[in-house]
Design a protein around this motif. Structure first.
Motif, PDB file in Angstrom:
ATOM      1  N   GLU A 101       0.786  -1.342   0.235  1.00 38.78           N
ATOM      2  CA  GLU A 101      -0.154  -0.161   0.084  1.00 38.78           C
ATOM      3  C   GLU A 101       0.889   1.571   0.153  1.00 38.78           C
ATOM      4  OE1 GLU A 101      -3.097   1.983   2.698  1.00 38.78           O
ATOM      5  OE2 GLU A 101      -2.668   0.197   3.357  1.00 38.78           O
ATOM      6  N   THR A 102       1.646   1.417   0.576  1.00 39.12           N
ATOM      7  CA  THR A 102       3.011   2.385   1.094  1.00 39.12           C
ATOM      8  C   THR A 102       4.421   2.343   0.938  1.00 39.12           C
ATOM      9  OG1 THR A 102       1.282   3.199   3.115  1.00 39.12           O
ATOM     10  CG2 THR A 102       3.330   4.106   2.635  1.00 39.12           C
ATOM     11  N   ALA A 103       4.505   2.974  -0.817  1.00 39.96           N
ATOM     12  CA  ALA A 103       6.064   3.193  -0.992  1.00 39.96           C
ATOM     13  C   ALA A 103       6.755   4.532  -0.350  1.00 39.96           C
ATOM     14  CB  ALA A 103       5.953   2.371  -2.529  1.00 39.96           C
ATOM     15  N   VAL A 104       8.062   3.771  -0.076  1.00 35.28           N
ATOM     16  CA  VAL A 104       9.214   4.831  -0.166  1.00 35.28           C
ATOM     17  C   VAL A 104      10.032   5.114  -0.983  1.00 35.28           C
ATOM     18  CG1 VAL A 104      10.737   6.345   0.844  1.00 35.28           C
ATOM     19  CG2 VAL A 104       8.860   4.947   2.025  1.00 35.28           C
ATOM     20  N   VAL A 105       9.942   6.199  -1.902  1.00 38.50           N
ATOM     21  CA  VAL A 105      10.522   5.997  -3.280  1.00 38.50           C
ATOM     22  C   VAL A 105      11.968   6.960  -2.857  1.00 38.50           C
ATOM     23  CG1 VAL A 105      11.007   6.341  -5.880  1.00 38.50           C
ATOM     24  CG2 VAL A 105       8.952   5.386  -5.389  1.00 38.50           C
ATOM     25  N   ARG A 106      13.401   6.497  -2.937  1.00 40.54           N
ATOM     26  CA  ARG A 106      14.683   7.409  -3.126  1.00 40.54           C
ATOM     27  C   ARG A 106      14.882   8.094  -4.625  1.00 40.54           C
ATOM     28  NH1 ARG A 106      17.301   9.112  -0.244  1.00 40.54           N
ATOM     29  NH2 ARG A 106      16.970   7.757   0.980  1.00 40.54           N
ATOM     30  N   VAL A 107      14.812   9.421  -4.327  1.00 35.68           N
ATOM     31  CA  VAL A 107      15.308  10.002  -5.812  1.00 35.68           C
ATOM     32  C   VAL A 107      16.209  10.811  -5.556  1.00 35.68           C
ATOM     33  CG1 VAL A 107      13.687  12.054  -7.077  1.00 35.68           C
ATOM     34  CG2 VAL A 107      12.413  10.108  -6.525  1.00 35.68           C
ATOM     35  N   THR A 108      16.333  11.013  -6.921  1.00 32.71           N
ATOM     36  CA  THR A 108      17.835  12.002  -7.580  1.00 32.71           C
ATOM     37  C   THR A 108      17.985  12.748  -8.254  1.00 32.71           C
ATOM     38  OG1 THR A 108      19.799  10.281  -8.649  1.00 32.71           O
ATOM     39  CG2 THR A 108      20.047  10.401  -5.876  1.00 32.71           C
ATOM     40  N   GLY A 109      18.932  14.022  -8.483  1.00 33.61           N
ATOM     41  CA  GLY A 109      18.675  14.580  -9.507  1.00 33.61           C
ATOM     42  C   GLY A 109      19.853  15.665  -9.615  1.00 33.61           C
ATOM     43  N   ASP A 110      20.099  14.647 -10.994  1.00 32.94           N
ATOM     44  CA  ASP A 110      21.908  15.619 -11.175  1.00 32.94           C
ATOM     45  C   ASP A 110      22.128  16.280 -12.543  1.00 32.94           C
ATOM     46  OD1 ASP A 110      23.696  14.074  -9.025  1.00 32.94           O
ATOM     47  OD2 ASP A 110      22.740  11.656 -10.694  1.00 32.94           O
ATOM     48  N   ASN A 111      22.881  17.388 -12.625  1.00 22.91           N
ATOM     49  CA  ASN A 111      22.376  18.526 -13.533  1.00 22.91           C
ATOM     50  C   ASN A 111      24.125  18.425 -13.395  1.00 22.91           C
ATOM     51  OD1 ASN A 111      23.702  20.254 -11.914  1.00 22.91           O
ATOM     52  ND2 ASN A 111      22.311  21.383 -11.471  1.00 22.91           N
ATOM     53  N   GLY A 112      24.585  19.785 -14.817  1.00 23.83           N
ATOM     54  CA  GLY A 112      26.037  19.563 -15.624  1.00 23.83           C
ATOM     55  C   GLY A 112      27.542  20.132 -14.090  1.00 23.83           C
ATOM     56  N   ILE A 113      26.631  21.203 -12.862  1.00 24.52           N
ATOM     57  CA  ILE A 113      27.810  20.719 -12.330  1.00 24.52           C
ATOM     58  C   ILE A 113      27.455  19.699 -10.523  1.00 24.52           C
ATOM     59  CG2 ILE A 113      27.693  23.216 -12.895  1.00 24.52           C
ATOM     60  CD1 ILE A 113      25.918  24.198 -10.991  1.00 24.52           C
ATOM     61  N   GLY A 114      26.438  19.192 -11.284  1.00 21.44           N
ATOM     62  CA  GLY A 114      26.499  17.821  -9.963  1.00 21.44           C
ATOM     63  C   GLY A 114      24.931  17.516  -9.497  1.00 21.44           C
ATOM     64  N   ARG A 115      24.886  17.248  -7.776  1.00 22.00           N
ATOM     65  CA  ARG A 115      23.896  16.856  -8.074  1.00 22.00           C
ATOM     66  C   ARG A 115      22.885  17.706  -7.308  1.00 22.00           C
ATOM     67  NH1 ARG A 115      23.106  11.300  -5.087  1.00 22.00           N
ATOM     68  NH2 ARG A 115      23.367  11.276  -7.890  1.00 22.00           N
ATOM     69  N   HIS A 116      21.423  17.828  -7.734  1.00 25.79           N
ATOM     70  CA  HIS A 116      20.727  19.548  -7.649  1.00 25.79           C
ATOM     71  C   HIS A 116      20.134  18.809  -6.310  1.00 25.79           C
ATOM     72  CE1 HIS A 116      18.062  22.350  -8.373  1.00 25.79           C
ATOM     73  NE2 HIS A 116      16.578  21.513  -8.691  1.00 25.79           N
ATOM     74  N   VAL A 117      19.776  17.909  -6.250  1.00 25.82           N
ATOM     75  CA  VAL A 117      18.164  17.410  -5.582  1.00 25.82           C
ATOM     76  C   VAL A 117      18.411  15.778  -5.089  1.00 25.82           C
ATOM     77  CG1 VAL A 117      15.923  16.477  -7.415  1.00 25.82           C
ATOM     78  CG2 VAL A 117      15.936  17.211  -5.133  1.00 25.82           C
ATOM     79  N   SER A 118      18.098  15.626  -3.810  1.00 23.17           N
ATOM     80  CA  SER A 118      18.591  13.964  -3.071  1.00 23.17           C
ATOM     81  C   SER A 118      17.167  14.118  -2.309  1.00 23.17           C
ATOM     82  CB  SER A 118      19.231  13.556  -2.814  1.00 23.17           C
ATOM     83  OG  SER A 118      20.126  13.993  -1.523  1.00 23.17           O
ATOM     84  N   GLY A 119      16.396  12.711  -2.011  1.00 23.56           N
ATOM     85  CA  GLY A 119      15.519  12.785  -1.225  1.00 23.56           C
ATOM     86  C   GLY A 119      14.715  11.627  -2.008  1.00 23.56           C
ATOM     87  N   THR A 120      13.874  11.698  -0.594  1.00 22.66           N
ATOM     88  CA  THR A 120      12.537  10.892  -0.758  1.00 22.66           C
ATOM     89  C   THR A 120      11.360  11.410  -1.311  1.00 22.66           C
ATOM     90  OG1 THR A 120      12.500  10.190   1.476  1.00 22.66           O
ATOM     91  CG2 THR A 120      13.715   8.968   0.945  1.00 22.66           C
TER      92      THR A 120
END
Length: 135
Positions: A101-120
């Motif tokens: 029923e409940t899911a936890v998804v880890r997300v990252t987002g990278d751009n040309g200069i590095g890691r822009h976002v990380s989280g769940t």
């Protein structure tokens, strides 16, 4: 959906329009999100994306994968490298946990200069009928 499943990556072009529109839509009127000269005076090479736009893109990334019936319960992100116009951010995700029923998804987002976002992202999915098959 199972723990360990990877979501397909999503490339998002970071345009000046996306940055400004996201700031307007989230009522973030700080000049660093729409005025390049003001951003430069404050030490940034250009305008940059605000956290609320990033938060929305992370939520969209997950719901695009799991479907429109999912309910986001929590989006917990941390920003890193700024998103500037002319760059591309690539979002990636993996299912950390799913109890049916409940899911936890880890997300990252990278751009040309590095890691822009990380989280769940924590979300719930409605119960499936047996005739609908597995998730």
């Amino acid at each position: 959906m199972r723990a360990g499943d990877a979501l397909p990556p999503l490339e998002i072009e970071i345009t000046r329009t996306l940055i400004v529109a996201g700031a307007i839509a989230s009522r973030d009127h700080q000049d660093v999100h729409h005025d390049p000269e003001a951003a430069r005076r404050k030490g940034s090479p250009d305008v940059f994306m605000n956290i609320l736009t990033t938060n929305g893109l992370v939520g969209r990334y997950v719901t695009d994968h799991v479907g429109p019936t999912a309910v986001l319960r929590k989006v917990a992100i941390r920003l890193g490298a700024p998103n500037y116009p002319g760059d591309t951010m690539v979002l990636r995700g993996s299912v950390e946990a799913f109890d049916g029923e409940t899911a936890v998804v880890r997300v990252t987002g990278d751009n040309g200069i590095g890691r822009h976002v990380s989280g769940t992202v924590t979300l719930t999915l409605p119960a499936r009928t047996p005739e609908a098959g597995p998730r």
